[in-house]
Design a protein around this motif. Structure first.
Motif, PDB file in Angstrom:
ATOM      1  N   ILE A  42       0.847  -1.180   0.000  1.00 20.93           N
ATOM      2  CA  ILE A  42       0.000   0.000   0.000  1.00 20.93           C
ATOM      3  C   ILE A  42       0.892   1.242   0.000  1.00 20.93           C
ATOM      4  N   CYS A  43       0.301   2.362  -0.278  1.00 22.80           N
ATOM      5  CA  CYS A  43       1.047   3.619  -0.379  1.00 22.80           C
ATOM      6  C   CYS A  43       1.887   3.874   0.876  1.00 22.80           C
ATOM      7  N   GLY A  44       1.336   3.585   2.039  1.00 21.80           N
ATOM      8  CA  GLY A  44       2.051   3.815   3.288  1.00 21.80           C
ATOM      9  C   GLY A  44       3.356   3.047   3.383  1.00 21.80           C
ATOM     10  N   ASP A  45       3.388   1.844   2.813  1.00 19.62           N
ATOM     11  CA  ASP A  45       4.629   1.058   2.795  1.00 19.62           C
ATOM     12  C   ASP A  45       5.712   1.785   2.005  1.00 19.62           C
ATOM     13  N   ILE A  46       5.312   2.368   0.884  1.00 17.62           N
ATOM     14  CA  ILE A  46       6.262   3.093   0.041  1.00 17.62           C
ATOM     15  C   ILE A  46       6.723   4.362   0.745  1.00 17.62           C
ATOM     16  N   VAL A  47       5.803   5.040   1.401  1.00 17.53           N
ATOM     17  CA  VAL A  47       6.150   6.253   2.153  1.00 17.53           C
ATOM     18  C   VAL A  47       7.183   5.916   3.226  1.00 17.53           C
ATOM     19  N   ASP A  48       7.014   4.753   3.876  1.00 13.55           N
ATOM     20  CA  ASP A  48       7.968   4.341   4.908  1.00 13.55           C
ATOM     21  C   ASP A  48       9.334   4.000   4.308  1.00 13.55           C
ATOM     22  N   ALA A  49       9.349   3.524   3.073  1.00 13.14           N
ATOM     23  CA  ALA A  49      10.597   3.071   2.453  1.00 13.14           C
ATOM     24  C   ALA A  49      11.361   4.186   1.738  1.00 13.14           C
ATOM     25  N   LEU A  50      10.669   5.258   1.334  1.00 16.17           N
ATOM     26  CA  LEU A  50      11.297   6.322   0.555  1.00 16.17           C
ATOM     27  C   LEU A  50      11.228   7.652   1.299  1.00 16.17           C
ATOM     28  N   PRO A  51      12.140   8.556   0.996  1.00 16.40           N
ATOM     29  CA  PRO A  51      12.139   9.859   1.678  1.00 16.40           C
ATOM     30  C   PRO A  51      11.168  10.849   1.026  1.00 16.40           C
ATOM     31  N   LEU A  52       9.906  10.419   0.891  1.00 20.27           N
ATOM     32  CA  LEU A  52       8.902  11.251   0.241  1.00 20.27           C
ATOM     33  C   LEU A  52       7.649  11.329   1.100  1.00 20.27           C
ATOM     34  N   ALA A  53       6.972  12.445   0.998  1.00 19.07           N
ATOM     35  CA  ALA A  53       5.711  12.613   1.720  1.00 19.07           C
ATOM     36  C   ALA A  53       4.625  11.797   1.030  1.00 19.07           C
ATOM     37  N   GLN A  54       3.592  11.457   1.790  1.00 18.91           N
ATOM     38  CA  GLN A  54       2.504  10.636   1.264  1.00 18.91           C
ATOM     39  C   GLN A  54       1.843  11.252   0.033  1.00 18.91           C
ATOM     40  N   PRO A  55       1.539  12.561   0.015  1.00 14.01           N
ATOM     41  CA  PRO A  55       0.927  13.111  -1.196  1.00 14.01           C
ATOM     42  C   PRO A  55       1.832  12.999  -2.428  1.00 14.01           C
ATOM     43  N   THR A  56       3.135  13.123  -2.222  1.00 10.49           N
ATOM     44  CA  THR A  56       4.092  13.006  -3.329  1.00 10.49           C
ATOM     45  C   THR A  56       4.114  11.578  -3.860  1.00 10.49           C
ATOM     46  N   VAL A  57       4.136  10.605  -2.953  1.00 15.91           N
ATOM     47  CA  VAL A  57       4.111   9.199  -3.360  1.00 15.91           C
ATOM     48  C   VAL A  57       2.812   8.911  -4.114  1.00 15.91           C
ATOM     49  N   SER A  58       1.706   9.406  -3.613  1.00 16.15           N
ATOM     50  CA  SER A  58       0.414   9.184  -4.283  1.00 16.15           C
ATOM     51  C   SER A  58       0.410   9.755  -5.692  1.00 16.15           C
ATOM     52  N   GLN A  59       0.999  10.923  -5.857  1.00 18.49           N
ATOM     53  CA  GLN A  59       1.066  11.552  -7.176  1.00 18.49           C
ATOM     54  C   GLN A  59       1.894  10.691  -8.142  1.00 18.49           C
ATOM     55  N   HIS A  60       3.019  10.193  -7.676  1.00 18.28           N
ATOM     56  CA  HIS A  60       3.867   9.351  -8.526  1.00 18.28           C
ATOM     57  C   HIS A  60       3.181   8.006  -8.822  1.00 18.28           C
ATOM     58  N   LEU A  61       2.506   7.446  -7.841  1.00 17.74           N
ATOM     59  CA  LEU A  61       1.769   6.204  -8.061  1.00 17.74           C
ATOM     60  C   LEU A  61       0.689   6.406  -9.120  1.00 17.74           C
ATOM     61  N   ARG A  62       0.014   7.528  -9.065  1.00 15.31           N
ATOM     62  CA  ARG A  62      -1.040   7.827 -10.038  1.00 15.31           C
ATOM     63  C   ARG A  62      -0.456   7.890 -11.455  1.00 15.31           C
ATOM     64  N   GLU A  63       0.694   8.532 -11.605  1.00 16.32           N
ATOM     65  CA  GLU A  63       1.338   8.630 -12.918  1.00 16.32           C
ATOM     66  C   GLU A  63       1.752   7.243 -13.428  1.00 16.32           C
ATOM     67  N   LEU A  64       2.327   6.431 -12.563  1.00 15.49           N
ATOM     68  CA  LEU A  64       2.735   5.085 -12.950  1.00 15.49           C
ATOM     69  C   LEU A  64       1.525   4.215 -13.295  1.00 15.49           C
ATOM     70  N   LYS A  65       0.453   4.396 -12.539  1.00 13.78           N
ATOM     71  CA  LYS A  65      -0.766   3.621 -12.794  1.00 13.78           C
ATOM     72  C   LYS A  65      -1.419   4.068 -14.100  1.00 13.78           C
ATOM     73  N   ASN A  66      -1.472   5.371 -14.348  1.00 13.84           N
ATOM     74  CA  ASN A  66      -2.078   5.875 -15.589  1.00 13.84           C
ATOM     75  C   ASN A  66      -1.317   5.390 -16.819  1.00 13.84           C
ATOM     76  N   THR A  67      -0.027   5.199 -16.684  1.00 13.38           N
ATOM     77  CA  THR A  67       0.799   4.704 -17.784  1.00 13.38           C
ATOM     78  C   THR A  67       0.626   3.198 -17.962  1.00 13.38           C
ATOM     79  N   GLY A  68       0.216   2.513 -16.907  1.00 11.15           N
ATOM     80  CA  GLY A  68       0.023   1.070 -16.977  1.00 11.15           C
ATOM     81  C   GLY A  68       1.197   0.273 -16.455  1.00 11.15           C
ATOM     82  N   ILE A  69       2.188   0.952 -15.911  1.00 11.07           N
ATOM     83  CA  ILE A  69       3.360   0.252 -15.380  1.00 11.07           C
ATOM     84  C   ILE A  69       2.989  -0.518 -14.117  1.00 11.07           C
ATOM     85  N   ILE A  70       2.120   0.075 -13.307  1.00 11.89           N
ATOM     86  CA  ILE A  70       1.656  -0.594 -12.096  1.00 11.89           C
ATOM     87  C   ILE A  70       0.135  -0.680 -12.143  1.00 11.89           C
TER      88      ILE A  70
END
Length: 110
Positions: A42-70
């Motif tokens: 889940i997003c929180g796992d990624i937030v814990d693993a990377l030096p990024l805030a939750q909204p930033t991780v969510s934004q990047h996840l959205r871009e990756l998902k829209n592209t179809g990578i994830i």
């Protein structure tokens, strides 16, 4: 509009550019590398693993998902993200096709 109109390029060129754009941020590469190490998270796992805030991780996840990578599946109140295996293989072929063109070419440059 200028020379960046997507209709001026082939579907393959547009697809490659879209994937490359999604991969063009180091945070997205880090997210993909993390997802490749785990089966899903889940997003929180990624937030814990990377030096990024939750909204930033969510934004990047959205871009990756829209592209179809994830892809993401709803699990209770959270979304579980993982690599989209079907698209991952397709994207791999798109990049390999590009690299194979160089390999097959006799390089007499400079």
């Amino acid at each position: 509009m200028g020379a960046t109109n997507t209709e001026n390029y082939s579907d393959r060129q547009n697809e490659l550019a879209t994937i490359a754009k999604a991969l063009a941020h180091p945070a997205r590469v880090a997210i993909i590398e993390y997802l490749l190490m785990v089966d899903g998270c889940i997003c929180g796992d990624i937030v814990d693993a990377l030096p990024l805030a939750q909204p930033t991780v969510s934004q990047h996840l959205r871009e990756l998902k829209n592209t179809g990578i994830i892809k993401g599946t709803i699990s209770g109140n959270a979304v579980c993200y993982c690599i989209d295996d079907k698209n991952w293989g397709k994207f791999e072929k798109v990049f390999l096709n590009l690299f194979e063109k160089f390999t097959k070419k006799k390089n007499n440059c400079c």
